[in-house]
Design a protein around this motif. Structure first.
Motif, short mmCIF file in Angstrom:
data_model
loop_
_atom_site.label_atom_id
_atom_site.label_comp_id
_atom_site.label_asym_id
_atom_site.label_seq_id
_atom_site.Cartn_x
_atom_site.Cartn_y
_atom_site.Cartn_z
N GLU A 57 65.83 113.67 45.60
CA GLU A 57 64.62 113.98 44.84
C GLU A 57 64.16 112.72 44.12
O GLU A 57 64.93 112.11 43.36
CB GLU A 57 64.90 115.09 43.83
CG GLU A 57 63.70 115.42 42.94
CD GLU A 57 64.06 116.39 41.82
OE1 GLU A 57 63.23 116.57 40.91
OE2 GLU A 57 65.19 116.94 41.84
N GLU A 58 62.91 112.32 44.36
CA GLU A 58 62.35 111.14 43.71
C GLU A 58 61.89 111.51 42.29
O GLU A 58 61.09 112.43 42.11
CB GLU A 58 61.16 110.59 44.50
CG GLU A 58 61.49 110.19 45.93
CD GLU A 58 62.33 108.91 45.99
OE1 GLU A 58 62.39 108.21 44.95
OE2 GLU A 58 62.91 108.63 47.05
N LEU A 59 62.46 110.83 41.27
CA LEU A 59 62.10 111.09 39.89
C LEU A 59 60.93 110.20 39.47
O LEU A 59 60.96 108.98 39.71
CB LEU A 59 63.29 110.84 38.96
CG LEU A 59 64.56 111.67 39.25
CD1 LEU A 59 65.65 111.35 38.24
CD2 LEU A 59 64.23 113.17 39.24
N GLU A 60 59.91 110.80 38.89
CA GLU A 60 58.69 110.08 38.52
C GLU A 60 58.68 109.76 37.02
O GLU A 60 59.41 110.36 36.23
CB GLU A 60 57.45 110.91 38.85
CG GLU A 60 57.37 111.36 40.32
CD GLU A 60 57.16 110.21 41.26
OE1 GLU A 60 56.70 109.14 40.80
OE2 GLU A 60 57.47 110.36 42.47
N PHE A 68 67.39 111.42 42.42
CA PHE A 68 68.38 112.42 42.04
C PHE A 68 68.91 113.02 43.34
O PHE A 68 68.17 113.65 44.10
CB PHE A 68 67.77 113.48 41.15
CG PHE A 68 68.76 114.54 40.71
CD1 PHE A 68 69.83 114.21 39.90
CD2 PHE A 68 68.60 115.86 41.11
CE1 PHE A 68 70.73 115.18 39.49
CE2 PHE A 68 69.50 116.84 40.71
CZ PHE A 68 70.57 116.50 39.90
N CYS A 69 70.21 112.81 43.60
CA CYS A 69 70.79 113.18 44.89
C CYS A 69 71.85 114.26 44.73
O CYS A 69 72.52 114.35 43.69
CB CYS A 69 71.45 111.94 45.55
SG CYS A 69 70.40 110.48 45.58
N PRO A 82 78.31 120.71 46.02
CA PRO A 82 77.70 119.37 46.10
C PRO A 82 77.72 118.68 44.73
O PRO A 82 77.56 119.32 43.69
CB PRO A 82 76.27 119.65 46.57
CG PRO A 82 76.35 120.98 47.26
CD PRO A 82 77.39 121.76 46.52
N GLN A 83 77.91 117.40 44.77
CA GLN A 83 77.96 116.60 43.55
C GLN A 83 76.56 116.06 43.24
O GLN A 83 75.87 115.52 44.11
CB GLN A 83 78.93 115.41 43.75
CG GLN A 83 79.45 114.81 42.47
CD GLN A 83 80.57 115.65 41.86
OE1 GLN A 83 80.97 116.67 42.43
NE2 GLN A 83 81.06 115.23 40.71
N GLU A 84 76.12 116.23 41.99
CA GLU A 84 74.80 115.76 41.58
C GLU A 84 74.93 114.36 40.98
O GLU A 84 75.69 114.14 40.03
CB GLU A 84 74.18 116.71 40.55
CG GLU A 84 73.92 118.11 41.10
CD GLU A 84 73.31 119.03 40.06
OE1 GLU A 84 73.50 118.74 38.85
OE2 GLU A 84 72.66 120.01 40.44
N ILE A 85 74.19 113.40 41.54
CA ILE A 85 74.32 111.99 41.15
C ILE A 85 72.94 111.35 41.06
O ILE A 85 72.08 111.55 41.93
CB ILE A 85 75.18 111.22 42.18
CG1 ILE A 85 76.60 111.81 42.24
CG2 ILE A 85 75.24 109.73 41.83
CD1 ILE A 85 77.48 111.20 43.30
N VAL A 86 72.71 110.58 40.00
CA VAL A 86 71.49 109.79 39.84
C VAL A 86 71.76 108.38 40.37
O VAL A 86 72.78 107.76 40.04
CB VAL A 86 71.05 109.72 38.37
CG1 VAL A 86 69.85 108.79 38.20
CG2 VAL A 86 70.73 111.12 37.86
N CYS A 87 70.84 107.88 41.20
CA CYS A 87 71.06 106.57 41.83
C CYS A 87 69.72 105.83 41.94
O CYS A 87 68.68 106.45 42.23
CB CYS A 87 71.68 106.74 43.22
SG CYS A 87 72.05 105.18 44.06
N GLY A 120 66.92 112.00 32.33
CA GLY A 120 66.63 113.42 32.24
C GLY A 120 67.53 114.29 33.10
O GLY A 120 67.32 115.51 33.15
N LYS A 121 68.51 113.72 33.77
CA LYS A 121 69.44 114.47 34.62
C LYS A 121 70.86 114.10 34.23
O LYS A 121 71.11 113.06 33.63
CB LYS A 121 69.22 114.14 36.10
CG LYS A 121 67.81 114.45 36.61
CD LYS A 121 67.60 115.94 36.84
CE LYS A 121 66.26 116.20 37.52
NZ LYS A 121 66.03 117.65 37.78
N THR A 122 71.80 114.98 34.61
CA THR A 122 73.21 114.66 34.41
C THR A 122 73.78 114.15 35.72
O THR A 122 73.72 114.83 36.75
CB THR A 122 73.99 115.88 33.93
OG1 THR A 122 73.42 116.34 32.68
CG2 THR A 122 75.45 115.53 33.72
#
Length: 841
Positions: A57-60, A68-69, A82-87, A120-122
């Motif tokens: 997901e592309e964060l704007e 956000f993957c 699934p593991q939530e990861i910001v990259c 804005g994400k964990t």
């Protein structure tokens, strides 16, 4: 040479308990310089696993692109969810396999991973790049994208071989064979007394008439050329992980499969290789000397003008490579390109592999001539095993077929210049005589066989040297091999007996005394490079016709800005002074002694000497005739306070007088009394520059200059105000010397002191007045010292008064007042006659 311990174990069965430090100790004992042992993955703690990207997901609304993957990591996270990861990386897509570090892990550098809120994400973990894992540059500038066959949730630490030890070996020029895993493994096997699995022992097909055509026009420059062809390669195939990781550990960056394979084999066997895109080669491959003025664009994108001494690889169009140094851009392996319309992939599918042996001296000169040092040239100039070329070509072909699905053509090309094995005759007890230790014939033979030699004979041994040891050329080389393997630490400490009647020359003693005297006077020695450039002489204000402009220019300078050998010591000292001022030191007194280089224009072109024998006397004389004059000099520079402030009083700044005194200090070490006169000489201030003169054969000659630097020079170079300098020619000072320095005779009789004040014209140098006083006073005069200079209306316009203290002493009696007065009057009379002086008052 960087040697991964895990790779080294493939060739030598080291004990499982042996660490990199243990191997380092063993290799140092047999003569290899192992500088460091790097522990890769030290402090690394999992979980570090393979993951598959499920969604992106592309964060704007942020300054940089953020994604956000969700990533599938199997059961490694304990839940299977699934593991939530910001990259922030963008070089991966949905479905790609990546490396994921989960909360609780620790990356190299004590970087602890935990769930944290960002953008804005964990983010529960991190998708890793090669740099974050300490893997080095992989050429992607992003996160690691793994091949699809790796299982999700599997351990990435083992997969990426992140934990290892790497030995960093400084390979000396005589140990070129150790620029390979094969060479280091051989030394390791010898050090541990273990067998070696030689990676060069391969089944190699014999040469035939079907190979790629090769024409060697210079069999001395190229003694062996092997060519093999591989077709049907898949251009999309990437190097496998194990291959890329070994290259990275060895300090090389993965590029493409074909290039990676040639680099891998070079590291493994020590034989540099080159891969040509066969579709880009026009006709037969040739080896010849370049034509003067020919041009070649090398793989680094630089167009180079070739020299007639350069060895080049050619095809029908001309040069396609600089032999043993770097290939040409017109035949390099093509990058993989996808046609946007058809989707068809284009790239190199047919490769010609070159494995050749080139003359070490020729390659070294070419690399230096073009300022182009490469991994290949570094090995060729130190000596490559000519017998390993065919095995290296076969190993390359095998890997390309295995990894890229290619087909090896049956043709094998091998052009070889006939040569026989090298043999050396040595007495069995020669190592004993060199080391002063009794080894015995059995030990000598065993040690020579361990380094690959074939040994025959009893008292006189005939030793056949292995092809990978070009450095073994005489009995002393063989003795060194025996001694190093037996252990340098086992040699007894025996002081040599110096031969009688030898020691330092008078010239050498003078130079040492000068250094000690200046150090004792508070100066600190600075050792500078003997290189300079015309720009520095411009900054010093030196005129175009000044002899200091006649510099010797180096053919291969270390820096293009300093291509000349120095003609004066002052610029180097001023540079050292400026550097120290920039680092907070302000009260400085530096000195240097060393040669300067003055071209006379009469130098003859240097003769290129052969290396297979001692030069003749005529050749040595011809070489000496090509050298410039190299007078030895001493110089000082001063800035800031010469005497520090304290309870005894205030500080005293360094002045031109201190620079003059430094010249006198140097001259006194040769027993020479300097004559000081006013002078104008760049880079000194015209009104604060002294000429330092000495008497040689009854004639005054200039030996140096001292004083305060010109304000314009100080401003241009960024030096402290009122910086002073002195430079003096030690060879001229030595010529003025009366011979070896003798201790003065000390009279036991008292001294008689007479003061005299003399009025002279302001244009008369004080040095002339002092010389007249000395000559007139005669042998009774012990010293004369100027202690006061006075000008004023009382004396009249254009006049000055010089006050001198005269010390008289006789060696055989006590002087009477009449004796001292008569000597003083004679001194004054001489000054009146020679300088037009008048006795004041």
């Amino acid at each position: 040479m960087r040697v991964p311990l895990s790779w080294l174990r493939e060739y030598v069965d080291l004990p499982a308990t042996e660490s990199g430090r243990d191997v380092q100790t063993k290799l140092v004992a047999v003569g290899l310089e192992v500088e460091t042992v790097e522990r890769l993955g030290e402090g690394l703690k999992g979980p570090l696993v393979v993951g598959q990207v499920l969604t992106i997901e592309e964060l704007e609304g942020f300054k940089k692109p953020i994604r956000f993957c969700t990533v599938d990591v199997g059961t490694a996270n304990g839940t299977g969810e699934p593991q939530e990861i910001v990259c922030g990386a963008r070089n991966f897509a949905v479905g790609d396999k990546v490396v994921v570090v989960l909360p609780g892990a620790v990356l190299p550098g004590d970087f602890k991973i935990a769930a944290r809120k960002t953008y804005g994400k964990t983010s529960h973990g991190m998708i890793c790049s090669g740099d974050e894992l300490g893997m080095g540059d992989d050429g992607t500038d992003g996160i690691i994208v793994l091949p699809p066959e790796h299982e999700t949730g599997s351990d990435a630490i083992e997969l990426l071989q992140l934990v290892d030890e790497v030995l960093d070996i400084a390979v000396t020029p005589d140990r070129g064979y150790c620029l390979s895993m094969r060479g280091v493994a051989r030394e390791t096997a010898t050090a541990y007394g273990l067998p070696l699995r030689d990676p060069a022992l391969l089944d190699v097909p014999p040469p035939n008439a079907y190979g790629y055509p090769v024409q060697v026009a210079d069999p001395i420059g190229c003694t062996r050329f092997t060519a093999r062809t591989v077709t049907g390669l898949d251009p999309e195939t990437r190097s496998p992980l194990w291959l890329r990781r070994r290259l990275q550990k060895a300090g090389m960056r993965p590029i493409s499969l074909a290039v990676d394979v040639t680099n891998y084999v070079m590291l493994e066997l020590g034989q540099p290789l080159h891969a040509y895109d066969r579709t880009s080669v026009d006709g037969p491959i040739g080896v010849r000397r370049a034509l003067a003025g020919e041009k070649l664009t090398t793989l680094d994108g630089t167009q180079r003008v070739l020299d007639a001494a350069d060895l080049v690889i050619t095809d029908n169009r001309g040069p396609i490579g600089l032999a043993g140094v770097m290939g040409g851009a017109n035949t390099e392996i093509a990058d993989v390109v996808t046609d946007p319309e058809t989707g068809q992939v284009h790239g190199t599918t047919e490769i010609v592999v070159e494995a050749a042996h080139f003359d070490a001296l020729s390659i070294a000169r070419t690399a230096r001539r073009h300022k182009l040092s490469s991994e290949a040239s570094k090995r060729f100039e130190r000596g490559v095993d000519p017998q390993a070329a065919s095995a290296a070509a076969q190993r390359t072909v095998d890997l390309l077929v295995l990894l890229a699905g290619g087909t090896a053509e049956a043709g094998v090309t091998e052009v070889v210049s006939p040569s026989g094995p090298r043999t050396i005759t040595i007495s069995a007890d020669h190592p004993d005589k060199v080391a002063g230790v009794t080894y015995g014939r059995e030990t000598v033979v065993r040690r020579l066989q361990e380094v690959g030699c074939d040994v025959y004979g009893q008292d006189e041994l005939v030793v056949t040297v292995p092809s990978w040891r070009p450095d073994l050329s005489d009995p002393n080389d063989l003795a060194e091999e025996v001694i190093r393997l037996e252990g340098y630490e086992n040699l007894p400490s025996t002081l040599p007996r110096p031969p009688a009647g030898r020691g330092l020359t008078e010239r050498q003693r003078l130079h040492r005394r000068v250094g000690r005297a200046l150090a004792g006077a508070g100066y600190v020695e600075a050792l500078n490079y003997p290189f300079t450039g015309q720009a520095v002489l411009d900054q010093l204000g030196i005129e175009a016709d000044d002899p200091r402009r006649q510099a010797v220019t180096l053919v291969n300078p270390l820096s293009d800005e300093e291509p000349d050998l120095r003609t004066t010591l002052v610029p180097g000292l001023l540079n050292a002074l400026r550097r120290n001022v920039g680092r907070g030191s302000h009260d400085l007194a530096l000195f240097e002694t060393g040669p300067v280089f003055r071209a006379t224009g009469d130098e003859k072109p240097a003769t290129r000497l052969v290396v297979d024998r001692r030069p003749t006397d005529d050749e040595i004389a011809s070489l000496d005739a090509s050298l410039p004059q190299q007078p030895r000099r001493a110089a000082v520079v001063l800035a800031g306070a010469r005497e520090q402030a304290g309870w005894w009083g205030s500080a005293r700044p360094a002045t031109w007088a201190d620079a003059v005194e430094a010249g006198r200090t140097v001259a006194r070490e040769a027993g020479v009394e300097l004559i000081v006169r006013q002078d104008q000489h760049a880079p000194w201030h015209p009104g604060r520059c002294a000429a330092l003169l000495a008497v040689v054969d009854g004639e005054e000659i200039l030996v140096g200059n001292a004083g305060e630097l010109h304000p314009r020079v100080i401003k241009t170079l960024g030096l402290p105000e009122r910086t002073c300098a002195m430079e003096i020619d030690l060879d001229r000072v030595e010529r003025a010397s009366a011979g070896p320095l003798r201790a003065p005779r000390i009279s036991t009789f008292p001294v008689a002191t007479q003061d005299v004040a003399i009025v002279v014209d302001e244009t008369v140098p004080a040095a002339d007045v002092e010389a007249a006083l000395r000559d007139g006073a005669g042998d009774l005069l012990e010293s004369v010292r100027l202690f006061d200079v006075f000008t004023g209306e009382q004396l009249g316009a254009g006049k000055k008064s010089l006050a001198y203290a005269l010390r008289f002493r006789a060696a055989d009696r006590t002087l009477t007042a009449e004796d001292a007065t008569a000597a003083r009057d004679a001194a004054v009379a001489a000054a009146v006659e020679r300088t037009g002086a008048a006795l004041r008052g």
